[in-house]
Design a protein around this motif. Sequence first.
Motif, mmCIF file in Angstrom:
data_model
loop_
_atom_site.group_PDB
_atom_site.id
_atom_site.type_symbol
_atom_site.label_atom_id
_atom_site.label_comp_id
_atom_site.label_asym_id
_atom_site.label_seq_id
_atom_site.Cartn_x
_atom_site.Cartn_y
_atom_site.Cartn_z
ATOM 1 N N SER A 26 0.778 -1.243 0.000
ATOM 2 C CA SER A 26 -0.015 -0.084 -0.112
ATOM 3 C C SER A 26 0.875 1.280 0.037
ATOM 4 C CB SER A 26 -0.921 -0.009 1.253
ATOM 5 O OG SER A 26 -1.494 1.233 1.349
ATOM 6 N N ALA A 27 1.875 1.131 1.009
ATOM 7 C CA ALA A 27 2.676 2.534 0.896
ATOM 8 C C ALA A 27 3.546 2.669 -0.245
ATOM 9 C CB ALA A 27 3.758 2.316 2.067
ATOM 10 N N GLY A 29 4.110 2.974 -3.831
ATOM 11 C CA GLY A 29 3.223 3.310 -4.885
ATOM 12 C C GLY A 29 3.940 4.320 -6.025
ATOM 13 N N LEU A 30 2.810 4.936 -6.669
ATOM 14 C CA LEU A 30 3.073 6.015 -7.478
ATOM 15 C C LEU A 30 3.878 7.288 -6.763
ATOM 16 C CD1 LEU A 30 -0.129 6.304 -9.586
ATOM 17 C CD2 LEU A 30 2.003 5.253 -10.290
ATOM 18 N N GLY A 31 3.505 7.314 -5.455
ATOM 19 C CA GLY A 31 4.076 8.349 -4.602
ATOM 20 C C GLY A 31 5.601 8.373 -4.717
ATOM 21 N N ASN A 32 6.148 6.892 -4.403
ATOM 22 C CA ASN A 32 7.488 6.613 -4.450
ATOM 23 C C ASN A 32 8.158 6.693 -5.893
ATOM 24 O OD1 ASN A 32 6.063 4.959 -2.385
ATOM 25 N ND2 ASN A 32 7.969 4.422 -1.684
ATOM 26 N N TYR A 110 -5.495 8.767 -9.037
ATOM 27 C CA TYR A 110 -4.479 7.283 -9.039
ATOM 28 C C TYR A 110 -4.725 6.549 -10.275
ATOM 29 C CZ TYR A 110 -1.044 5.180 -6.065
ATOM 30 O OH TYR A 110 0.060 4.625 -5.673
ATOM 31 N N PHE A 358 1.320 11.116 2.399
ATOM 32 C CA PHE A 358 1.020 10.275 0.936
ATOM 33 C C PHE A 358 1.794 9.207 0.936
ATOM 34 C CE2 PHE A 358 0.743 9.459 -3.544
ATOM 35 C CZ PHE A 358 -0.411 9.731 -3.725
ATOM 36 N N THR A 359 2.948 9.150 0.816
ATOM 37 C CA THR A 359 3.694 7.726 0.599
ATOM 38 C C THR A 359 3.517 6.863 1.561
ATOM 39 O OG1 THR A 359 5.951 7.152 -0.190
ATOM 40 C CG2 THR A 359 6.064 8.615 1.910
ATOM 41 N N SER A 361 0.849 6.206 2.891
ATOM 42 C CA SER A 361 -0.424 5.722 3.084
ATOM 43 C C SER A 361 -1.162 6.215 4.417
ATOM 44 C CB SER A 361 -0.868 4.277 2.733
ATOM 45 O OG SER A 361 -0.248 3.902 1.579
ATOM 46 N N MET A 364 -5.798 8.555 5.989
ATOM 47 C CA MET A 364 -7.083 8.228 5.608
ATOM 48 C C MET A 364 -7.595 6.967 5.883
ATOM 49 S SD MET A 364 -6.599 5.971 2.470
ATOM 50 C CE MET A 364 -8.003 6.512 1.768
ATOM 51 N N LEU A 457 -6.535 1.449 -1.416
ATOM 52 C CA LEU A 457 -7.447 2.525 -1.421
ATOM 53 C C LEU A 457 -8.991 1.878 -1.489
ATOM 54 C CD1 LEU A 457 -5.345 4.886 -3.632
ATOM 55 C CD2 LEU A 457 -6.455 5.568 -1.287
HETATM 56 N N1 PHE Z 1 1.216 5.543 -0.448
HETATM 57 C C1 PHE Z 1 0.658 5.456 -1.690
HETATM 58 C C2 PHE Z 1 1.632 5.695 -2.738
HETATM 59 O O1 PHE Z 1 2.792 6.050 -2.614
HETATM 60 C C3 PHE Z 1 -0.622 6.137 -2.020
HETATM 61 C C4 PHE Z 1 -1.493 6.019 -1.067
HETATM 62 C C5 PHE Z 1 -2.049 7.235 -0.306
HETATM 63 C C6 PHE Z 1 -2.447 4.699 -0.757
HETATM 64 C C7 PHE Z 1 -2.984 6.946 0.768
HETATM 65 C C8 PHE Z 1 -3.081 4.559 -0.094
HETATM 66 C C9 PHE Z 1 -3.496 5.629 0.916
HETATM 67 O O2 PHE Z 1 1.618 6.000 -3.922
#
Ligand code: PHE
Length: 593
Positions: A26-27, A29-32, A110, A358-359, A361, A364, A457
């Motif tokens: 989950s952590a 993702g596109l954020g990284n 996303y 964000f990164t 997760s 939320m 998500l």
């Molecule tokens: N952490 C995920 C990312 O880095 C994005 C994300 C945010 C997933 C919040 C779940 C909840 O891309």
Amino acid sequence: MNQPTPPVPRAEWKSRFGFVLAAAGSAVGLGNIWKFPYITGENGGGLFVLIYLACILLIGLPIMIAEIMIGRAGQRQPIGAFEAIHEKKNAWSGIGWMGVVAGFIILSFYIVVAGWAMDYTLKSVVNFTKPIEATAAAEADSFIASASKDEIKAFLVETKVAHELRPKQSLFESQLTKQESNSYDRFAAAIEAAEDKQEARRRLLTDEDLKRDVRKVEEINKKVAKAKFEISNQVERSVNVLTERQLLAEAKTAKRRALIFDKMATAFINTATNGWQSLMWAALFMMVTIGVVAGGVAAGIERACRILMPTLFALICTMVLYGAFQPGFAEAISFVFSPDPSKLKASGVLEALGHAFFTLSLGMGAMMTYGSYQSSKEALLQESLMITFLDTLIALLACMMIFPITFSYGQEPTAGPGLVFMSMPLAFAEIGAGGMLLSILFFGLLFFAALTSAMSLLEVVASYLIDQKNWTRPSAALATGLLTLAVAVPAAFSSDADSVLANWKGDYGMDFFDTMDHLASNWMLPLGGLFIAVYAGWVMPRRVQEAEVKDMPGWAFHTWLWLVRIVAPALVIIVLLQKVGVFDIDEIVAGFR
Ligand code: PHE
């Protein structure tokens, strides 16, 4: 009171390792892979990375512990968890509701980006960079054949100067505050519009504040011009000593790269501005996500992560290894790891903090939901450390995979979403046959990373229907997935010239897509994180809390408590105040200089 009865038995992870992998999935993702490298690029590298690491440790990790703790204690997803812990309805479940809304908002853009990653994976399979490279090479050849020697020389000098000037220019410009550049822009526009420019200038500069700002900007402009002059001289000298053969070869390469880059940019813009196509890919991506989530916690999510996460890790390592043999590797390493305070604006610190949420997760309820599928009361600290470590490791590896390529091909590290979709294929095009393989690996990796995050998500949203409304898992996943897809329509069409949203951007500078990202990442996640920290630090019953941390060393527990009670909330509040414009950190820091 009529407590909703969760379907028995409640879904559970097969093993602790499976949980850690799913949460790390989950952590990561596109954020990284796209966001972190590009904001690192924009914020000048080294020092930004250091501050980001501090945010992860001081705010991210404690809130991660808090979320998993609440999830484990409540054994429900975020809306029901607080009610379950207190055994009565209470306002804290508002955190859960906000999380559900944030989940929809994040998913809406996303899945569009994830869809592009799928699109590019397929394009890579048919080797899309090859014809682009071939046309560019032919065009470069004909440029060299038809242009005069002076024209060719001028072209090479111009390209080199632009490349060398850009980092210096952004360094100088980073000394300006937003207010200074804004007031200068207004001033320049007014002069431009005036008939008698001299007179207008004199009249406007009677304002002392404006005069100060204009002076400062003009000073910077002078410095840039001076740097440009020096660089030009140097470059010209170096070009003059080239033999004709060398000159032609260098110019040809520069021309070919410029052309490939233009074509890649066009290809990406064509993808991004085609609403129907973006939506189709987003829908396909959503179907895969729905499929996994419908499969269940252990049989769907955990199993997928057990395969995808190690694959992802191996792919990244392969790409880093490739990067290590590129000429730009040393430059990339020093860019990412050596702190240079002159390159960082104070507002970059705030950006680092927002990205930490964000990164990981956080904010939320994703980690809360995943935590709720664990019945164990042990190893909370170890699990959180592991998830945080993996996420950070992959973010850093992503930088070490992308920047060597960016630098080796003379690109700037600040291209946003384009960094991934435009710059990377540039390298793939040049490499030829092996490039096709790297391209498939790279976009496939982006797709996998996005998939394991999107699953979490969707799980937050779907688990509400499952836990609280007794829906079956497949129907909950399908219903929420389709609803998400509907929410994604505007994001998919946000840069399509034919859509009703085409004019959304206007003066305000963010299209609908960016607006959704901004709303969720910069507002809802930090706000959610703040409430979670306050709840865990001050409100959560001690007895419930202690049950979760029995095996945590006393000092660790007390440090954690102190962090969620004071440090994390205070820092988040500072960020939010800065965002609503109560103060501007850059101005304050500039005031002290
Ligand atoms: N952490 C995920 C990312 O880095 C994005 C994300 C945010 C997933 C919040 C779940 C909840 O891309």
